[in-house]
Design a protein around this motif. Structure first.
Motif, PDB file in Angstrom:
ATOM      1  N   GLY A   4       0.784  -1.126  -0.057  1.00 51.61           N
ATOM      2  CA  GLY A   4       0.021   0.163   0.138  1.00 51.61           C
ATOM      3  C   GLY A   4       0.897   1.331  -0.007  1.00 51.61           C
ATOM      4  N   ASP A   5       0.074   2.463   0.100  1.00 52.06           N
ATOM      5  CA  ASP A   5       0.771   3.562   0.246  1.00 52.06           C
ATOM      6  C   ASP A   5       1.419   3.630  -1.047  1.00 52.06           C
ATOM      7  N   THR A   6       0.869   3.430  -2.195  1.00 54.22           N
ATOM      8  CA  THR A   6       1.661   3.427  -3.655  1.00 54.22           C
ATOM      9  C   THR A   6       1.458   5.200  -4.084  1.00 54.22           C
TER      10      THR A   6
ATOM     11  N   LEU B 235      -2.245   9.038 -11.866  1.00 59.78           N
ATOM     12  CA  LEU B 235      -1.747   7.420 -12.076  1.00 59.78           C
ATOM     13  C   LEU B 235      -1.480   6.968 -10.705  1.00 59.78           C
ATOM     14  N   LYS B 236      -2.353   5.816 -10.463  1.00 57.88           N
ATOM     15  CA  LYS B 236      -2.144   5.049  -9.304  1.00 57.88           C
ATOM     16  C   LYS B 236      -1.161   3.800  -9.533  1.00 57.88           C
ATOM     17  N   VAL B 237       0.223   4.231  -9.057  1.00 54.18           N
ATOM     18  CA  VAL B 237       1.083   3.406  -9.429  1.00 54.18           C
ATOM     19  C   VAL B 237       1.295   2.047  -8.546  1.00 54.18           C
ATOM     20  N   GLU B 238       0.435   1.135  -8.557  1.00 50.77           N
ATOM     21  CA  GLU B 238       0.566  -0.300  -7.964  1.00 50.77           C
ATOM     22  C   GLU B 238       1.662  -0.888  -8.185  1.00 50.77           C
ATOM     23  N   GLY B 239       2.466  -1.076  -9.086  1.00 54.52           N
ATOM     24  CA  GLY B 239       3.772  -1.674  -9.392  1.00 54.52           C
ATOM     25  C   GLY B 239       4.698  -1.489  -8.068  1.00 54.52           C
ATOM     26  N   CYS B 240       4.339  -0.422  -7.272  1.00 53.26           N
ATOM     27  CA  CYS B 240       5.300  -0.220  -6.397  1.00 53.26           C
ATOM     28  C   CYS B 240       5.070  -0.892  -5.039  1.00 53.26           C
ATOM     29  N   ASN B 241       3.950  -1.911  -5.154  1.00 54.50           N
ATOM     30  CA  ASN B 241       3.834  -2.966  -3.831  1.00 54.50           C
ATOM     31  C   ASN B 241       5.042  -4.111  -3.809  1.00 54.50           C
ATOM     32  N   PRO B 242       5.020  -4.528  -2.643  1.00 55.42           N
ATOM     33  CA  PRO B 242       6.405  -5.275  -2.379  1.00 55.42           C
ATOM     34  C   PRO B 242       6.407  -6.546  -3.556  1.00 55.42           C
ATOM     35  N   SER B 243       5.639  -7.072  -4.168  1.00 55.39           N
ATOM     36  CA  SER B 243       5.930  -8.067  -5.024  1.00 55.39           C
ATOM     37  C   SER B 243       5.841  -7.596  -6.450  1.00 55.39           C
ATOM     38  N   GLY B 244       5.348  -6.276  -6.617  1.00 55.70           N
ATOM     39  CA  GLY B 244       5.315  -5.500  -7.842  1.00 55.70           C
ATOM     40  C   GLY B 244       4.024  -5.441  -8.551  1.00 55.70           C
TER      41      GLY B 244
ATOM     42  N   ILE C  15     -10.532  -9.238  -1.567  1.00 54.88           N
ATOM     43  CA  ILE C  15     -11.223  -8.101  -2.027  1.00 54.88           C
ATOM     44  C   ILE C  15     -11.025  -7.061  -0.779  1.00 54.88           C
ATOM     45  N   GLU C  16     -11.157  -7.572   0.497  1.00 52.46           N
ATOM     46  CA  GLU C  16     -11.056  -6.638   1.719  1.00 52.46           C
ATOM     47  C   GLU C  16      -9.700  -5.996   1.700  1.00 52.46           C
ATOM     48  N   GLY C  17      -8.543  -6.509   1.194  1.00 51.12           N
ATOM     49  CA  GLY C  17      -7.378  -5.818   1.101  1.00 51.12           C
ATOM     50  C   GLY C  17      -7.256  -4.866  -0.059  1.00 51.12           C
ATOM     51  N   GLN C  18      -7.674  -5.146  -1.541  1.00 47.72           N
ATOM     52  CA  GLN C  18      -7.716  -4.466  -2.760  1.00 47.72           C
ATOM     53  C   GLN C  18      -8.361  -3.189  -2.473  1.00 47.72           C
ATOM     54  N   LYS C  19      -9.457  -3.417  -1.591  1.00 46.47           N
ATOM     55  CA  LYS C  19     -10.271  -2.170  -1.491  1.00 46.47           C
ATOM     56  C   LYS C  19      -9.580  -0.641  -1.050  1.00 46.47           C
ATOM     57  N   THR C  20      -8.522  -1.084  -0.230  1.00 44.26           N
ATOM     58  CA  THR C  20      -7.845   0.149   0.435  1.00 44.26           C
ATOM     59  C   THR C  20      -7.145   1.146  -0.823  1.00 44.26           C
ATOM     60  N   ALA C  21      -6.931   0.484  -1.942  1.00 44.42           N
ATOM     61  CA  ALA C  21      -6.366   1.466  -2.941  1.00 44.42           C
ATOM     62  C   ALA C  21      -7.359   2.748  -3.025  1.00 44.42           C
ATOM     63  N   ALA C  22      -8.638   2.414  -3.171  1.00 49.54           N
ATOM     64  CA  ALA C  22      -9.612   3.482  -3.072  1.00 49.54           C
ATOM     65  C   ALA C  22      -9.566   4.304  -2.010  1.00 49.54           C
ATOM     66  N   PHE C  23      -9.324   3.814  -0.814  1.00 48.58           N
ATOM     67  CA  PHE C  23      -9.096   4.649   0.556  1.00 48.58           C
ATOM     68  C   PHE C  23      -7.995   5.935   0.304  1.00 48.58           C
TER      69      PHE C  23
END
Length: 347
Positions: free
Chosen positions: A26-28, A46-55, A158-166
């Protein structure tokens, strides 16, 4: 330093009493794109989710699924995947002392896509048949006491992935559209869940959800299962999405829409993201950007605030990078003048 989504947003995630864990997911970054904004007339982030630990964005859901697995004393994480899910599952398994087993169809294994899982020590198991056959085997393992299935059929993903919206809500005063690639369709469902739950607390206007599938793998757009999906955007090469119904609900409830983009449109945006915005993503991650560029020619989005989700890092797919985004190598003598000539030469 990222404290991880379970610590930052623990009050808004259903952990069911599990102990929060973290790999700093998170915190991407949420980056403003001058190029895309100028091209479309909108303000595009642009929400850059490739910056998560495993990419990839998968880590957001995996950290919740693994927290629950540890709570239930599971020993093995299992998934059918040759890409981002396998990388994420095996990374968290390695970190938290679990075994990871990746089920794949025999004869259709691209080792480059499994490189991360292999590095993390996953057991790679190739079964006779298609990817659907591999997933069916995984489903049958549900009642094994030591095994936790971590494909998107696991509701805690889904519970975890929703945090990108937060995070988007915490960063921006408003957005009109959320543009996102759609493969198995869990992510668009998760974002909508997150927006609905968090927007009420923050007095934030809900955005319209815009989903984009690859033209050769667009079952939701076409309203039918695609038996042999075909696209170079492998992360969204899905013919029968697991979260099809929830994705349609997200689109309907948000007054959004779902569209398809061609491989050529995806690759053009993939290259431009790298060369105009300095963002290196895998091709599937560019589908949302390709989609909003396409839509901007059909509808007026000028003045709108738009966020495009860039789902995974470009190192996931070096083959297409070499094929579509390579540059010339200038071989010169080890002399200053020769180097300067090469620097100033127009390719």
């Amino acid at each position: 330093m990222s404290i991880g989504i379970l610590h930052k947003y623990g009050d808004y995630i259903d952990l069911g009493g599990a102990t929060p864990i973290s790999m700093g997911e998170g915190d991407t970054p949420l980056l403003y794109s001058e190029y895309l904004s100028e091209k479309t007339g909108a303000s595009i982030y642009l929400k850059v989710e490739g910056c998560n630990p495993s990419g990839s964005f998968k880590d957001r859901g995996m950290v919740v699924a693994v927290s629950k697995a540890l709570q239930k004393n599971k020993k093995v994480l299992v998934c059918a995947s040759t890409g981002n899910t396998s990388a994420s599952a095996s990374a968290y398994a390695a970190k938290f002392g679990l075994i990871s087993a990746i089920i794949v169809p025999n004869g259709n294994i691209a080792k480059g896509k499994l490189a991360q899982a292999m590095a993390f020590g996953a057991k790679i198991i190739a079964v006779d048949g298609s990817f659907d056959d591999a997933l069916n085997i995984v489903r049958k393992l549900e009642n094994e006491s030591s095994i936790e299935i971590v494909n998107s059929i696991n509701p805690y993903r889904i519970e975890g992935q929703k945090t990108a919206a937060f995070e988007i809500i915490d960063s921006l005063s408003s957005i009109d559209y959320l543009c996102i690639p759609v493969g198995n369709a869990g992510n668009i469902s998760a974002y909508w869940k997150g927006f609905k739950e968090y927007a009420n607390l923050k007095n934030f206007k809900l955005p319209k959800m815009l989903g984009f599938q690859a033209e050769g793998a667009a079952p939701i757009v076409k309203g039918k299962i695609i038996n042999n999906p075909d696209t170079l955007a492998t992360a969204i090469r899905i013919g029968n999405p697991a979260s099809w119904k929830s994705a349609e609900l997200a689109i309907s409830e948000s007054n959004g829409s779902i569209h398809s983009v061609t491989d050529n449109e995806i690759i053009k945006s993939y290259v431009n993201l790298a060369r105009r915005d300095g963002i290196y993503c895998e091709p599937a991650s560019a589908a949302g950007v390709a989609g909003i560029i396409k839509l901007s020619k059909e509808i007026d989005i000028s003045g709108k605030n738009i966020t495009c989700v860039v789902t995974g890092n470009g190192l996931k797919d070096p083959v297409n990078s070499e094929k579509f985004a390579s540059t010339n190598i200038h071989e010169v003598k080890s002399e200053l003048n020769e180097v300067l000539k090469a620097i100033n030469k127009k390719d």
